[in-house]
Design a protein around this motif. Structure first.
Motif, PDB file in Angstrom:
ATOM      1  N   VAL A  61      34.617  43.637  36.701  1.00  0.00           N
ATOM      2  CA  VAL A  61      34.752  44.528  35.553  1.00  0.00           C
ATOM      3  C   VAL A  61      35.383  45.831  36.037  1.00  0.00           C
ATOM      4  O   VAL A  61      34.795  46.550  36.852  1.00  0.00           O
ATOM      5  CB  VAL A  61      33.390  44.818  34.886  1.00  0.00           C
ATOM      6  CG1 VAL A  61      33.564  45.786  33.715  1.00  0.00           C
ATOM      7  CG2 VAL A  61      32.723  43.525  34.432  1.00  0.00           C
ATOM      8  N   SER A  63      36.207  49.419  35.161  1.00  0.00           N
ATOM      9  CA  SER A  63      35.673  50.396  34.208  1.00  0.00           C
ATOM     10  C   SER A  63      36.219  51.779  34.546  1.00  0.00           C
ATOM     11  O   SER A  63      36.124  52.224  35.688  1.00  0.00           O
ATOM     12  CB  SER A  63      34.140  50.391  34.280  1.00  0.00           C
ATOM     13  OG  SER A  63      33.608  51.345  33.392  1.00  0.00           O
ATOM     14  N   TRP A 120      37.856  38.338  34.782  1.00  0.00           N
ATOM     15  CA  TRP A 120      37.838  39.785  34.853  1.00  0.00           C
ATOM     16  C   TRP A 120      37.940  40.360  33.454  1.00  0.00           C
ATOM     17  O   TRP A 120      38.349  39.669  32.514  1.00  0.00           O
ATOM     18  CB  TRP A 120      38.968  40.333  35.729  1.00  0.00           C
ATOM     19  CG  TRP A 120      40.336  39.898  35.302  1.00  0.00           C
ATOM     20  CD1 TRP A 120      41.035  38.824  35.766  1.00  0.00           C
ATOM     21  CD2 TRP A 120      41.167  40.506  34.307  1.00  0.00           C
ATOM     22  NE1 TRP A 120      42.250  38.725  35.133  1.00  0.00           N
ATOM     23  CE2 TRP A 120      42.351  39.751  34.226  1.00  0.00           C
ATOM     24  CE3 TRP A 120      41.027  41.598  33.482  1.00  0.00           C
ATOM     25  CZ2 TRP A 120      43.389  40.065  33.338  1.00  0.00           C
ATOM     26  CZ3 TRP A 120      42.056  41.921  32.606  1.00  0.00           C
ATOM     27  CH2 TRP A 120      43.225  41.151  32.561  1.00  0.00           C
ATOM     28  N   CYS A 123      37.419  47.706  30.894  1.00  0.00           N
ATOM     29  CA  CYS A 123      36.750  48.554  29.917  1.00  0.00           C
ATOM     30  C   CYS A 123      37.246  49.977  30.121  1.00  0.00           C
ATOM     31  O   CYS A 123      37.029  50.555  31.186  1.00  0.00           O
ATOM     32  CB  CYS A 123      35.236  48.467  30.111  1.00  0.00           C
ATOM     33  SG  CYS A 123      34.330  49.559  29.002  1.00  0.00           S
TER      34      CYS A 123
END
Length: 163
Positions: A61, A63, A120, A123
């Motif tokens: 992830v 971010s 994957w 964000c």
């Protein structure tokens, strides 16, 4: 494969070794000193191997709080400058759009392009709410990632702080 990671139930009876790792995608000099954002882009990697001798599964992830349009304006009551960012930046709308397209998009796109076939997701906090600005940002990211296919996004939510 990503759906399997989300939908596969995990119970106390299942033995699993889980590893969670957090890595910065870029350093402070590349992000703060270049005034791209007042937050570092991070990748959270979760991998696990269960007792059924499965190969290691995992998800990454990316971010990043890419920072809304930076404002540093005098307050109405005290006349002192008050910034909505940690860089004391004050951006015009064109400068904000340039930062997104020429600084944020290439960094995110390069990370996407470097991904293998593992699941994957990305964000981005404080992404633009204006539809054209968001489309331009996503287009810039897709181009920087190799441009083979347009990127899909599933949700845009207003800030929890929005009145």
């Amino acid at each position: 494969q990503a759906r399997d990671l989300v939908e596969r139930p995990r119970s106390c009876a299942m033995s699993a070794d889980v590893l969670l790792r957090v890595d910065a995608v870029a350093g402070a000099d590349e992000v703060f000193e270049a005034k791209i954002s007042d937050h570092l882009p991070l990748v959270f990697s979760a991998t696990w191997e269960d007792a059924a001798d499965r190969a290691a599964d995992g998800v990454e992830v990316f971010s990043w709080n890419i920072m809304a349009r930076a404002l540093n304006r005098p307050t109405a009551t005290h006349g002192r400058l008050q910034a909505n960012n940690g860089l004391d930046l004050d951006e015009s709308v064109p400068a904000y759009e340039r930062r997104l397209l020429h600084r944020v998009a290439p960094l995110v796109g390069a990370w996407i392009a470097s991904r293998a076939s593992s699941p994957w997701l990305v964000c981005l906090q404080e992404a633009p709410m204006h539809p054209r600005q968001l489309e331009d940002l996503l287009g810039g990211i897709a181009e920087a990632a190799g441009g083979a296919a347009p990127l899909a996004h599933s949700a845009v939510r207003a800030s929890a702080c929005a009145g």
